[in-house]
Design a protein around this motif. Structure first.
Motif, PDB file in Angstrom:
ATOM      1  N   ARG A   1       0.849  -1.216   0.000  1.00  0.00           N
ATOM      2  CA  ARG A   1       0.000   0.000   0.000  1.00  0.00           C
ATOM      3  C   ARG A   1       0.876   1.255   0.000  1.00  0.00           C
ATOM      4  O   ARG A   1       0.611   2.215  -0.710  1.00  0.00           O
ATOM      5  CB  ARG A   1      -0.932  -0.024   1.207  1.00  0.00           C
TER       6      ARG A   1
ATOM      7  N   VAL B   1      -5.109   4.464  -3.014  1.00  0.00           N
ATOM      8  CA  VAL B   1      -5.254   3.069  -2.597  1.00  0.00           C
ATOM      9  C   VAL B   1      -6.485   2.873  -1.712  1.00  0.00           C
ATOM     10  O   VAL B   1      -6.760   3.692  -0.846  1.00  0.00           O
ATOM     11  CB  VAL B   1      -3.967   2.639  -1.850  1.00  0.00           C
TER      12      VAL B   1
ATOM     13  N   THR C   1      -6.162  -5.327  -2.395  1.00  0.00           N
ATOM     14  CA  THR C   1      -5.925  -3.886  -2.575  1.00  0.00           C
ATOM     15  C   THR C   1      -6.367  -3.444  -3.962  1.00  0.00           C
ATOM     16  O   THR C   1      -6.114  -4.130  -4.957  1.00  0.00           O
ATOM     17  CB  THR C   1      -4.415  -3.574  -2.389  1.00  0.00           C
TER      18      THR C   1
ATOM     19  N   ALA D   1      -6.024  -0.023  -6.427  1.00  0.00           N
ATOM     20  CA  ALA D   1      -5.262   1.230  -6.548  1.00  0.00           C
ATOM     21  C   ALA D   1      -5.676   1.946  -7.829  1.00  0.00           C
ATOM     22  O   ALA D   1      -5.641   1.357  -8.910  1.00  0.00           O
ATOM     23  CB  ALA D   1      -3.769   0.906  -6.586  1.00  0.00           C
TER      24      ALA D   1
END
Ligand SMILES: C[S@@+](CC[C@H](N)C(=O)[O-])C[C@H]1O[C@@H](n2cnc3c(N)ncnc32)[C@H](O)[C@@H]1O
Length: 221
Positions: A193, A203, A216, A218
């Motif tokens: 991150r 993020v 995650t 992004a």
């Protein structure tokens, strides 16, 4: 490489070199749709361009093809980056339950038999354009001309394969991502991150499936 069956019945392998499976044990196919395809909604973008980074046996690309042929529009282009010909060839031995996995096999056959890296398929008025880039993704991506709407980022874990998660590589991917483009990865490690943020991405947390921590997402705004 040791064969294993994940909890959704889909086959994968365990890498002896990295001491890690190629996919989540909770379900290889489930992981593709829940961590990459569905959160990114790739079918909503007309003529999407995708970078499949660390494409292995092409599961993420196969999931993208299934979703695009069901709900997408226009031409979908996928660049598949993989540095190990042995794992690319493994796709010819397995039959994961994607509707269109035969297209991945055709690309792989085209590569090994004809030494061509490109495959174009027209299906139901839609076009799939695949480009197989065999080599180190960190060297190949900075040279890419066409930029990406979506990036599937799927190396081995930051613990086992830290060099793939370094800031410079994320900066290179950021510069090759279109504005409004999105990267997804299964890892939610702090270093991931932090490096994605330092590279310029915004993020956020992705879905939690199969592992304790979320994935995650992004964005390049
Ligand atoms: C976790 S597996 C990805 C599985 C893959 N997405 C699939 O559907 O089969 C990580 C992959 O990264 C590949 N890899 C490792 N280093 C790489 C590099 N520098 N460039 C491109 N691929 C790499 C490995 O060979 C392996 O296939």
């Amino acid at each position: 490489m040791e064969p294993i069956t994940t909890d959704d019945g889909s086959p994968t392998f365990r890498s002896v070199k990295y001491d890690e499976p190629y996919h989540s044990k909770s379900g290889a196919i489930e992981e593709c749709f829940e961590k990459y395809i569905n959160p990114m909604k790739i079918w909503e973008k007309e003529n999407p361009v995708i970078y499949d980074v660390c494409s292995g046996m092409g599961y993420n690309a196969a999931a993208a093809i299934d979703a695009f042929l069901e709900k997408g529009h226009g031409i979908m282009t996928i660049y598949l980056y993989e540095n190990d010909p042995e794992i690319i060839r493994k796709s010819l031995e397995i039959n994961p339950a994607f509707k269109h996995y035969f297209i991945i096999k055709e690309l792989v056959n085209t590569y090994f038999e004809l030494e061509l890296i490109e495959l174009i398929k027209e299906i139901n008025g839609k076009t799939i354009h695949l480009i197989l880039r065999v080599g180190d993704a960190r060297e190949l991506i900075p040279k890419e001309i066409e930029r990406a709407d979506f990036v599937f980022f799927d190396p081995f874990s930051p613990k086992k394969h830290p060099e793939m998660w370094e800031l410079q590589f994320f900066k290179d991917i950021f510069s090759k991502t279109k504005h409004g483009g999105v990267l997804a990865t299964y890892s939610y490690a702090r270093i991931v991150r932090d490096n994605l943020t330092a590279a310029g991405f915004v993020v956020s947390t992705g879905p939690t499936i199969g592992r304790r921590s979320p994935s995650t997402i992004a964005r390049k705004e």
